[in-house]
Design a protein around this motif. Structure first.
Motif, short mmCIF file in Angstrom:
data_model
loop_
_atom_site.label_atom_id
_atom_site.label_comp_id
_atom_site.label_asym_id
_atom_site.label_seq_id
_atom_site.Cartn_x
_atom_site.Cartn_y
_atom_site.Cartn_z
N LEU A 147 68.10 26.19 69.73
CA LEU A 147 69.23 26.80 70.42
C LEU A 147 69.37 26.33 71.86
CD1 LEU A 147 71.49 28.96 70.61
CD2 LEU A 147 69.71 30.61 71.22
N ASP A 148 68.26 26.25 72.57
CA ASP A 148 68.26 25.92 73.98
C ASP A 148 68.37 24.41 74.16
OD1 ASP A 148 67.42 25.27 76.65
OD2 ASP A 148 66.47 27.24 76.81
N PRO A 149 69.43 23.91 74.79
CA PRO A 149 69.59 22.45 74.92
C PRO A 149 68.48 21.80 75.73
CG PRO A 149 71.25 23.63 76.21
CD PRO A 149 70.58 24.65 75.36
N LEU A 150 67.95 22.50 76.73
CA LEU A 150 66.85 21.93 77.51
C LEU A 150 65.59 21.81 76.67
CD1 LEU A 150 67.33 23.77 80.93
CD2 LEU A 150 68.04 21.45 80.30
N LEU A 151 65.30 22.85 75.86
CA LEU A 151 64.14 22.78 74.99
C LEU A 151 64.32 21.72 73.92
CD1 LEU A 151 63.09 26.52 74.36
CD2 LEU A 151 61.85 24.77 75.64
N ALA A 152 65.54 21.60 73.37
CA ALA A 152 65.81 20.59 72.35
C ALA A 152 65.55 19.20 72.91
CB ALA A 152 67.24 20.72 71.84
N ALA A 153 66.03 18.95 74.12
CA ALA A 153 65.85 17.64 74.74
C ALA A 153 64.38 17.36 75.03
CB ALA A 153 66.67 17.54 76.02
N GLN A 154 63.67 18.38 75.55
CA GLN A 154 62.26 18.20 75.85
C GLN A 154 61.45 18.01 74.57
OE1 GLN A 154 60.67 17.98 79.06
NE2 GLN A 154 59.23 17.10 77.58
N GLY A 155 61.77 18.80 73.54
CA GLY A 155 61.08 18.64 72.27
C GLY A 155 61.26 17.25 71.70
N GLU A 156 62.47 16.72 71.80
CA GLU A 156 62.74 15.37 71.29
C GLU A 156 61.97 14.33 72.10
OE1 GLU A 156 66.53 12.94 69.51
OE2 GLU A 156 66.89 14.38 71.13
N ARG A 157 61.88 14.53 73.41
CA ARG A 157 61.10 13.60 74.24
C ARG A 157 59.62 13.65 73.87
NH1 ARG A 157 64.74 15.33 78.36
NH2 ARG A 157 63.26 16.92 79.08
N ASN A 158 59.11 14.86 73.64
CA ASN A 158 57.71 15.00 73.26
C ASN A 158 57.43 14.29 71.93
OD1 ASN A 158 57.34 16.61 75.53
ND2 ASN A 158 57.40 18.54 74.40
N LEU A 159 58.33 14.49 70.98
CA LEU A 159 58.17 13.85 69.67
C LEU A 159 58.18 12.33 69.80
CD1 LEU A 159 60.48 16.29 67.73
CD2 LEU A 159 58.13 15.76 67.06
N LYS A 160 59.09 11.81 70.60
CA LYS A 160 59.17 10.36 70.79
C LYS A 160 57.90 9.83 71.44
CE LYS A 160 62.07 6.73 72.79
NZ LYS A 160 63.31 6.43 73.57
N ALA A 161 57.38 10.57 72.44
CA ALA A 161 56.16 10.13 73.12
C ALA A 161 54.97 10.09 72.18
CB ALA A 161 55.87 11.07 74.30
N ALA A 162 54.98 10.97 71.17
CA ALA A 162 53.88 11.01 70.20
C ALA A 162 54.13 10.09 69.01
CB ALA A 162 53.68 12.44 69.72
N GLY A 163 55.29 9.42 68.98
CA GLY A 163 55.56 8.45 67.93
C GLY A 163 56.28 9.00 66.71
N PHE A 164 57.01 10.11 66.87
CA PHE A 164 57.72 10.71 65.75
C PHE A 164 59.22 10.78 66.04
CE2 PHE A 164 53.44 12.58 65.77
CZ PHE A 164 53.00 12.16 64.52
N ALA A 165 60.03 10.68 64.98
CA ALA A 165 61.48 10.66 65.17
C ALA A 165 62.20 11.43 64.08
CB ALA A 165 61.96 9.22 65.22
#
Length: 392
Positions: A147-165
């Protein structure tokens, strides 16, 4: 300065041992590999809030105190990651509860060779849960919504940093995510008191929905639900997990603060029996008396000990006072359109009459119209409770 990658392996070993001990079983190989593959510390903010000895929270900074921060990251505890209006509003769940939820959904267990081919995660948060799903099932099988756009963006960045998409989207999880439907599994990372219709509609017949459960009275339990061909869904509750409730984009549940006559009386039902930590009793009351919540007051302003009861949607309230001496009678004051203590008393009496059932004896059905009915399995058959209110 200490590098986090140099100390992670030992922390993961300890975390695996803690998770295994708490679950009381050996983790399946897929779950073990996922926990070793997904670095939890990459999914946490630089500042965490940890429980202190007084029931509050203390900040813990990644760079100010790296040893404490990293230890917390690989300890099997929930970590508060955000406060809103002075209250915790987002957290990283206990790894053991995350894995237990995935196993309940049939993800990462030994019974399935490939696992489900499509999973919708509701509540991306930090991205850790989505990363575990990707590690087990592959990126293409996982969609996640926040729901939260800031959390969504941060979560996506975290996933990318860990190698997941996985497919990350921003939106109201109560509506599910139609573009990726239908799903074989729908998994929530927050608790609900009603199953939104979209979740059932977007899950294939024979699939599985797993969500933490909550009520105003008791935030505890996990629901496992299977949709059928007829648009209805049936399942049962499990006695584990306490998660933050679902946040909605816009919801006004404030009752009218009108004055009303007070009703005074005496009760022999101890307030500690209904709000003293018996989760089986409190779970039943959360179903039987929807909207009622409680708080203890030991300030002495009104009585040595007061149990205050409120209603989410009306100005109804009740107060049960203990004078500090008597163990078999308590003063009760009630006001508003609902006599809340009378409802609580009736609900507790019913629970006792049913033989004090445990949480695992409760089953839930949601019909095609969204009506929720709970069946309590007892030695004498089943007893039903229909949950009022709109789904979600």
């Amino acid at each position: 300065m200490k590098t986090f990658s140099a100390v992670t392996a030992a922390h993961v070993d300890r975390l695996l041992a803690d998770v295994t001990e708490l679950l009381g079983r050996q983790l399946p190989p897929k779950a073990v590999r996922a926990l070793r593959t997904v670095p939890r510390h990459l999914f946490l903010p630089d500042r965490l809030w940890l429980r202190d000895d007084e029931g509050g929270y203390q900040p813990c900074g990644r760079w100010a105190n790296p040893d404490e921060w990293l230890t917390a990251a690989y300890t099997d505890i929930p970590l508060v990651t955000r406060f809103t209006d002075g209250l915790p509003s987002s957290s990283a769940s206990m790894p053991s509860m995350v894995l237990r939820t995935l196993l309940l959904a049939g993800i990462g267990d030994t019974a399935s060779e490939t696992g489900p081919r499509s999973v919708l995660e509701l509540g991306t948060g930090t991205g850790f849960n989505a990363a575990l799903l990707c590690a087990i099932l592959g990126d293409d099988a996982v969609s996640t919504i926040e729901l939260d756009p800031l959390l969504a963006a941060q979560g996506e960045r975290n996933l990318k940093a860990a190698g997941f998409a996985p497919a990350v989207s921003c939106g109201d999880a109560a509506a599910g995510w139609q573009p990726g439907a239908p799903y074989e599994r729908v998994i929530a990372t927050f608790s609900v008191d009603q199953v939104p219709p979209a979740w059932v509609e977007q899950t294939v017949a024979g699939g599985r929905i797993v969500t933490p459960w909550t009520s105003a009275w008791c935030r505890y339990g996990t629901l496992e639900l299977t949709p059928g061909q007829d648009g209805a869904a049936h399942g049962r509750f499990h006695a584990f997990a306490s998660f933050m409730p679902m946040r909605r984009a816009c919801r006004d549940t404030a009752g009218s603060a009108t004055a009303s006559a007070q009703h005074k009386g005496v009760t022999r039902l101890s307030p500690w029996l209904v709000a003293g930590g018996d989760l089986d009793a409190e779970f039943h009351l959360g179903l039987a008396v929807p909207g009622a919540s409680f708080a203890w007051d030991t300030s002495g302003e009104h009585a040595p000990t007061r149990l205050h009861i409120a209603d989410e949607t009306t100005p109804s309230w009740a107060a049960v006072d203990h004078d500090g001496h008597s163990a078999d009678h308590f003063t009760v004051t009630q006001a508003g359109p609902r006599l809340l203590w009378d409802e609580i008393t009736a609900g507790y009496t019913h629970w006792e009459a049913l033989g004090r059932p445990r949480i695992g004896q409760y089953r839930l059905s949601v019909d095609a119209a969204g009506v929720h009915t709970v069946q309590v399995e007892t030695g004498c058959g089943r007893s039903g409770i229909t949950l009022p209110g709109e789904p979600g």
